[in-house]
Write a protein that holds these residues in place. Sequence first.
Motif, PDB file in Angstrom:
ATOM      1  N   SER A 231       0.910  -1.025   0.112  1.00 29.53           N
ATOM      2  CA  SER A 231       0.146  -0.008   0.017  1.00 29.53           C
ATOM      3  C   SER A 231       0.921   1.466  -0.015  1.00 29.53           C
ATOM      4  O   SER A 231       2.250   1.104  -0.023  1.00 29.53           O
ATOM      5  N   ARG A 234      -0.203   8.712  -0.386  1.00 24.38           N
ATOM      6  CA  ARG A 234      -0.678   9.669  -1.179  1.00 24.38           C
ATOM      7  C   ARG A 234       0.069  10.102  -2.474  1.00 24.38           C
ATOM      8  O   ARG A 234      -0.347  10.097  -3.395  1.00 24.38           O
ATOM      9  N   ILE A 237       0.643   7.716  -5.325  1.00 27.28           N
ATOM     10  CA  ILE A 237      -0.651   7.631  -5.499  1.00 27.28           C
ATOM     11  C   ILE A 237      -0.616   8.635  -7.019  1.00 27.28           C
ATOM     12  O   ILE A 237      -1.745   8.554  -8.138  1.00 27.28           O
ATOM     13  N   LYS A 244      -4.716   3.969  -6.835  1.00 31.61           N
ATOM     14  CA  LYS A 244      -5.802   4.211  -6.248  1.00 31.61           C
ATOM     15  C   LYS A 244      -6.122   3.589  -5.057  1.00 31.61           C
ATOM     16  O   LYS A 244      -6.032   3.780  -3.873  1.00 31.61           O
ATOM     17  N   ASP A 245      -6.445   1.787  -5.290  1.00 28.49           N
ATOM     18  CA  ASP A 245      -7.137   1.923  -4.206  1.00 28.49           C
ATOM     19  C   ASP A 245      -6.589   1.170  -2.947  1.00 28.49           C
ATOM     20  O   ASP A 245      -6.537   0.330  -2.105  1.00 28.49           O
ATOM     21  N   GLN A 247      -4.367   3.517  -1.932  1.00 30.58           N
ATOM     22  CA  GLN A 247      -3.829   4.467  -0.768  1.00 30.58           C
ATOM     23  C   GLN A 247      -4.236   4.161   0.540  1.00 30.58           C
ATOM     24  O   GLN A 247      -5.456   3.905   0.785  1.00 30.58           O
ATOM     25  N   GLY A 252      -8.111   7.863   1.232  1.00 24.79           N
ATOM     26  CA  GLY A 252      -8.365   6.777   0.835  1.00 24.79           C
ATOM     27  C   GLY A 252      -8.683   5.766   1.805  1.00 24.79           C
ATOM     28  O   GLY A 252     -10.041   6.730   2.201  1.00 24.79           O
ATOM     29  N   LYS A 253      -8.680   4.542   2.544  1.00 26.29           N
ATOM     30  CA  LYS A 253      -8.926   3.916   3.045  1.00 26.29           C
ATOM     31  C   LYS A 253      -8.288   3.818   4.593  1.00 26.29           C
ATOM     32  O   LYS A 253      -7.274   4.009   4.331  1.00 26.29           O
TER      33      LYS A 253
END
Length: 316
Positions: A231, A234, A237, A244-245, A247, A252-253
């Motif tokens: 992962s 930012r 990304i 993006k998935d 982040q 993000g997440k």
Amino acid sequence: MSVLAIAEHRRGELRPVSLEQLAAGRDLADELGGELHTAVIGGGVEAFGAELNREGVDTVHTVEIGEEFNHDVYTQVVTQLATELDPTVLLMPNSVNGLDYAPAVANRLDRPLVTDVVDIDAEDGLTATRELYGSKAETTIDVHADQAAVTIRPAEWPTIEADGDAAIEAFDATIDESAVRSTVKGFEEVGGGDIDITDADVLVSVGRGIEEEENLDIIHDLAEALDATVSGSRPLIDNGWLAKDRQVGQSGKVVTPDVYIAIGISGAVQHVAGMKGSDTIVAINTDPNAPIFDIADYGIQDDLFEVVPALIEQFQ
């Protein structure tokens, strides 16, 4: 006095925030001297109900109705549950779905709604804590009402792991079909890949310290050696170096892995907001004053280009 927590599930899986709500709800119920109720709505609720039967839960209410989330249906069901059980505090997840129906439910029940709560207590009246300005400041809200609705931020409470002995009861909701003005035709992941970083047990997360996109090869090698998932923060990304998935952070997440390895990440508040709930945090950074070290369980102050290859060799 009681607390009612509304669980959330997606594509056949109970979302972690559902179990985190039980921890928040149990603390509130103890302060109020009452019971903790939780409810799950939709399809497959019998299995979800068994999963929600955790220590400290008094009653699990199951509502078998439809498969996919529907605003109009959830609004009616949650309103009926709250009317029947009359909880002092109605807890809902601060998620895409939760924020969809929570305002409508609070309006129907004529209750104040406090969203995105990171702490809450009821020892001397209900008070809720929210973070502002990208988690740089906190504000405490005193709720001047006998009953309230609250959405809690995911990853701010631990999950209750121990099994419980709650009563599991089916709730017969009455749906006014004329008030259901939308139909869910399907579910499609948008902008995603084949990996969901929120499900990872071990995350190897990389920041701008990696310097060049080509240098990501050693990060992927480390992840492979650890059987981990990659992962990033930012800047990577935004540069298009990671999808993006992948982040992690406020934009993000939110992730809560068993182990989070932050490599070349300074630890800005926006990033920390997305990973501070990790069980164990390992930070690798050349800057001894990097904020990431403030929350790390283990810190390595050294050049990542020296440390990462050594770790790969060790774990291979």
